[in-house]
Design an enzyme around this catalytic site. Structure first.
Site, PDB file in Angstrom:
ATOM      1  N   GLN A   1     -18.408  19.851  32.273  1.00  0.00           N
ATOM      2  CA  GLN A   1     -16.595  19.452  32.061  1.00  0.00           C
ATOM      3  C   GLN A   1     -16.852  18.925  33.589  1.00  0.00           C
ATOM      4  OE1 GLN A   1     -13.938  22.209  29.643  1.00  0.00           O
ATOM      5  NE2 GLN A   1     -15.983  23.143  30.298  1.00  0.00           N
TER       6      GLN A   1
ATOM      7  N   VAL B   1     -16.685  17.167  37.259  1.00  0.00           N
ATOM      8  CA  VAL B   1     -16.756  16.136  38.224  1.00  0.00           C
ATOM      9  C   VAL B   1     -17.498  15.535  39.093  1.00  0.00           C
ATOM     10  CG1 VAL B   1     -14.486  15.146  36.926  1.00  0.00           C
ATOM     11  CG2 VAL B   1     -14.577  16.256  39.293  1.00  0.00           C
TER      12      VAL B   1
ATOM     13  N   HIS C   1     -16.463  15.107  31.174  1.00  0.00           N
ATOM     14  CA  HIS C   1     -14.459  14.718  32.138  1.00  0.00           C
ATOM     15  C   HIS C   1     -15.115  13.371  33.367  1.00  0.00           C
ATOM     16  CE1 HIS C   1     -13.152  18.213  30.502  1.00  0.00           C
ATOM     17  NE2 HIS C   1     -13.017  17.511  29.205  1.00  0.00           N
TER      18      HIS C   1
ATOM     19  N   CYS D   1      -9.725   0.780  39.381  1.00  0.00           N
ATOM     20  CA  CYS D   1      -8.811   0.146  39.245  1.00  0.00           C
ATOM     21  C   CYS D   1      -8.048   1.317  38.172  1.00  0.00           C
ATOM     22  CB  CYS D   1      -8.604  -0.960  38.961  1.00  0.00           C
ATOM     23  SG  CYS D   1      -6.925  -1.415  39.712  1.00  0.00           S
TER      24      CYS D   1
ATOM     25  N   CYS E   1      -7.179  -2.438  44.689  1.00  0.00           N
ATOM     26  CA  CYS E   1      -8.199  -2.875  43.742  1.00  0.00           C
ATOM     27  C   CYS E   1      -8.075  -4.130  44.672  1.00  0.00           C
ATOM     28  CB  CYS E   1      -7.735  -3.492  42.096  1.00  0.00           C
ATOM     29  SG  CYS E   1      -8.771  -4.293  41.668  1.00  0.00           S
TER      30      CYS E   1
ATOM     31  N   ASN F   1     -19.230  34.600  32.349  1.00  0.00           N
ATOM     32  CA  ASN F   1     -17.969  33.824  32.996  1.00  0.00           C
ATOM     33  C   ASN F   1     -17.886  35.714  33.886  1.00  0.00           C
ATOM     34  OD1 ASN F   1     -15.559  34.296  34.049  1.00  0.00           O
ATOM     35  ND2 ASN F   1     -15.725  32.054  33.023  1.00  0.00           N
TER      36      ASN F   1
ATOM     37  N   ALA G   1     -22.036  33.566  37.137  1.00  0.00           N
ATOM     38  CA  ALA G   1     -23.350  32.147  37.104  1.00  0.00           C
ATOM     39  C   ALA G   1     -24.592  32.498  37.904  1.00  0.00           C
ATOM     40  CB  ALA G   1     -22.874  31.031  36.829  1.00  0.00           C
TER      41      ALA G   1
HETATM   42  N1  APR Z   1     -19.688  32.350  37.293  1.00  0.00           N
HETATM   43  C1  APR Z   1     -19.132  31.415  36.481  1.00  0.00           C
HETATM   44  N2  APR Z   1     -17.967  32.126  36.142  1.00  0.00           N
HETATM   45  C2  APR Z   1     -17.387  31.770  37.262  1.00  0.00           C
HETATM   46  C3  APR Z   1     -17.240  31.782  38.635  1.00  0.00           C
HETATM   47  C4  APR Z   1     -18.914  31.924  39.104  1.00  0.00           C
HETATM   48  N3  APR Z   1     -19.188  32.133  39.808  1.00  0.00           N
HETATM   49  N4  APR Z   1     -16.383  31.591  39.196  1.00  0.00           N
HETATM   50  C5  APR Z   1     -14.957  31.496  38.718  1.00  0.00           C
HETATM   51  N5  APR Z   1     -15.609  31.100  37.130  1.00  0.00           N
HETATM   52  C6  APR Z   1     -15.260  31.175  35.841  1.00  0.00           C
HETATM   53  C7  APR Z   1     -13.776  31.669  35.577  1.00  0.00           C
HETATM   54  O1  APR Z   1     -13.352  32.899  35.980  1.00  0.00           O
HETATM   55  C8  APR Z   1     -13.072  30.203  34.918  1.00  0.00           C
HETATM   56  O2  APR Z   1     -13.130  31.354  33.433  1.00  0.00           O
HETATM   57  O3  APR Z   1     -14.716  29.730  35.623  1.00  0.00           O
HETATM   58  C9  APR Z   1     -14.016  29.313  35.150  1.00  0.00           C
HETATM   59  C10 APR Z   1     -12.970  28.431  35.487  1.00  0.00           C
HETATM   60  O4  APR Z   1     -11.927  27.249  34.691  1.00  0.00           O
HETATM   61  P1  APR Z   1     -11.638  26.818  35.258  1.00  0.00           P
HETATM   62  O5  APR Z   1     -10.986  26.444  36.251  1.00  0.00           O
HETATM   63  O6  APR Z   1     -10.226  26.060  33.923  1.00  0.00           O
HETATM   64  O7  APR Z   1     -12.672  25.472  34.468  1.00  0.00           O
HETATM   65  P2  APR Z   1     -12.504  24.451  33.346  1.00  0.00           P
HETATM   66  O8  APR Z   1     -13.142  25.644  32.561  1.00  0.00           O
HETATM   67  O9  APR Z   1     -13.589  23.906  33.887  1.00  0.00           O
HETATM   68  O10 APR Z   1     -11.906  23.571  33.430  1.00  0.00           O
HETATM   69  C11 APR Z   1     -11.705  22.509  32.087  1.00  0.00           C
HETATM   70  O11 APR Z   1      -9.674  21.511  33.090  1.00  0.00           O
HETATM   71  O12 APR Z   1      -8.692  20.701  34.174  1.00  0.00           O
HETATM   72  C12 APR Z   1      -8.855  19.998  33.362  1.00  0.00           C
HETATM   73  O13 APR Z   1     -10.801  18.597  33.545  1.00  0.00           O
HETATM   74  C13 APR Z   1     -10.726  19.557  34.283  1.00  0.00           C
HETATM   75  O14 APR Z   1     -12.688  19.930  33.605  1.00  0.00           O
HETATM   76  C14 APR Z   1     -11.513  20.190  34.023  1.00  0.00           C
HETATM   77  C15 APR Z   1     -11.389  21.488  32.494  1.00  0.00           C
END
Ligand code: APR
Length: 256
Positions: free
Chosen positions: A101, A103, A120, A128, A156, A222, A240
Site C-alpha cells: 500500500q 507509495v 496506492h 495533472c 501542467c 505488527n 518488522a
Molecule cells: N513494524 C511493523 N509495523 C509497524 C511498525 C514497525 N516498525 N511501526 C508501526 N507499525 C504499524 C502500526 O502499528 C500500524 O498498525 O504499522 C501500521 C501503520 O498503519 P497506517 O499508518 O494506518 O498505515 P497503512 O495501514 O499502510 O495505511 C493504509 O491508508 O491513508 C491511507 O493510502 C494510505 O496506504 C495508506 C493506507
C-alpha cells in the site's frame, strides 16, 4: 527469538507466499506511518483533508505541501532490514508476490524487483489533476520543506491544471489491474504475510481475508493490535525490521 514450529513448517512448505505491506514496513526507515504522521504538525487535519480529491480541490497548497514533505523523507530514506528481509525471502521460495500500500520505492531499492503491486500508486509519479498527463519533477533532491508548510502545486505545461501526487486517495479507485492481480495472488498463495498495516483501508485490507478464505495461512507482523488479529493465524508482535530478519534466519536453519 522463538517462532512457533507450525508457523515454520507452513513457511517451509509454502509454494507461493504473498507479502502484503503497509506504512509500518517503512517506519524504521524514518517515514512516519499515516496514523502517526497525523499527530504533531498535522494533527489538525484529518485524512480527507490531506488525501482526497475534495481535500485537494479545497486546499491544493495544503495537500501538495504534505506530500512534498513526505516525498522529501522518501528521497532521503534508505530501505531497512524489513525491506531487505522481504527481498531475501523471495530468493528462498518458489514464488513470492509483493503487494504494497506504500507509495514509496523502498521495496524496489531493497532489491524486490520491479513487478511489485503498488495498490496506492507512487509518490514519484505526479500527474495533472485536470488532464492526467504525467509531470516530471525537477532533477535533484530539494531541501526538505518543514512539515506543515503549504506549497502551491506546480502547473501542467499542457493545460495549466494543478499537478497532484500520483497516489490513490480516499474516494478513488485503485490503479487498473493492480487490485485484480493482488486478489488473484491472495487467492492462490499458501501463506500471506501482512506487515505493518493497520488493516483499516479498504479494499486493500480485504486481501488477508481473501487468502485465509482460500485456505492460506495468514501471519501478521505488527507491534500493535489491529482489526486483522482475529483473522490472522499467527500474530507476531514487534517491529518488522527486527522480526522478519530473525524469522528468515531461523527458517534457513529449519529442518521439519
Ligand atoms: N513494524 C511493523 N509495523 C509497524 C511498525 C514497525 N516498525 N511501526 C508501526 N507499525 C504499524 C502500526 O502499528 C500500524 O498498525 O504499522 C501500521 C501503520 O498503519 P497506517 O499508518 O494506518 O498505515 P497503512 O495501514 O499502510 O495505511 C493504509 O491508508 O491513508 C491511507 O493510502 C494510505 O496506504 C495508506 C493506507
Amino acid at each position: 527469538m522463538i517462532f512457533d514450529g507450525s508457523l515454520l513448517t507452513h513457511l517451509h512448505n509454502a509454494r507461493h507466499i504473498v507479502v502484503f505491506t503497509g506504512a509500518g514496513v517503512s517506519a524504521e526507515s524514518g517515514i512516519p506511518t499515516f496514523r502517526d504522521a497525523q499527530t504533531g504538525l498535522w494533527t489538525h487535519h484529518d485524512a480527507t483533508d490531506l488525501a482526497s480529491p475534495q481535500g485537494f480541490q479545497r486546499d491544493p497548497a495544503l495537500v501538495w505541501g504534505w506530500y512534498e514533505w513526505r516525498r522529501m523523507k522518501v528521497l532521503r530514506a534508505e530501505p531497512n532490514p524489513a525491506h531487505l528481509a522481504i527481498a531475501d525471502l523471495a530468493g528462498q521460495v518458489e514464488r513470492l508476490t509483493l503487494v504494497t500500500q506504500n507509495v514509496d520505492d523502498l521495496h524496489e531499492r531493497a532489491g524486490s524487483g520491479d513487478d511489485i503491486i503498488h495498490l496506492h500508486g507512487s509518490i514519484h509519479q505526479p500527474r495533472c489533476f485536470a488532464c492526467a498527463r504525467p509531470y516530471a519533477y525537477p532533477a535533484g533532491i530539494p531541501d526538505e520543506p518543514e512539515g506543515g508548510r503549504r506549497i502551491e502545486p506546480p502547473r501542467c505545461s499542457h493545460c495549466n491544471g494543478r499537478i497532484r501526487p500520483g497516489v490513490v486517495w480516499f474516494n478513488e479507485s485503485l490503479p487498473e489491474g493492480a487490485w485484480a492481480k493482488a486478489k488473484q495472488a491472495g487467492g492462490d498463495c499458501d501463506v500471506l504475510f501482512s506487515v505493518g498495516t493497520s488493516s483499516l483501508v479498504w479494499p486493500a485490507a480485504l486481501l488477508p481475508g481473501i487468502a485465509a478464505q482460500r485456505g492460506a495461512t495468514v501471519i501478521q507482523v505488527n507491534p500493535d493490535e489491529t482489526d486483522l488479529d482475529d483473522v490472522a493465524h499467527y500474530n507476531l508482535r514487534g517491529k518488522a525490521g527486527e522480526l522478519l530478519p530473525a524469522l528468515l534466519d531461523v527458517l534457513r536453519k529449519f529442518v521439519p
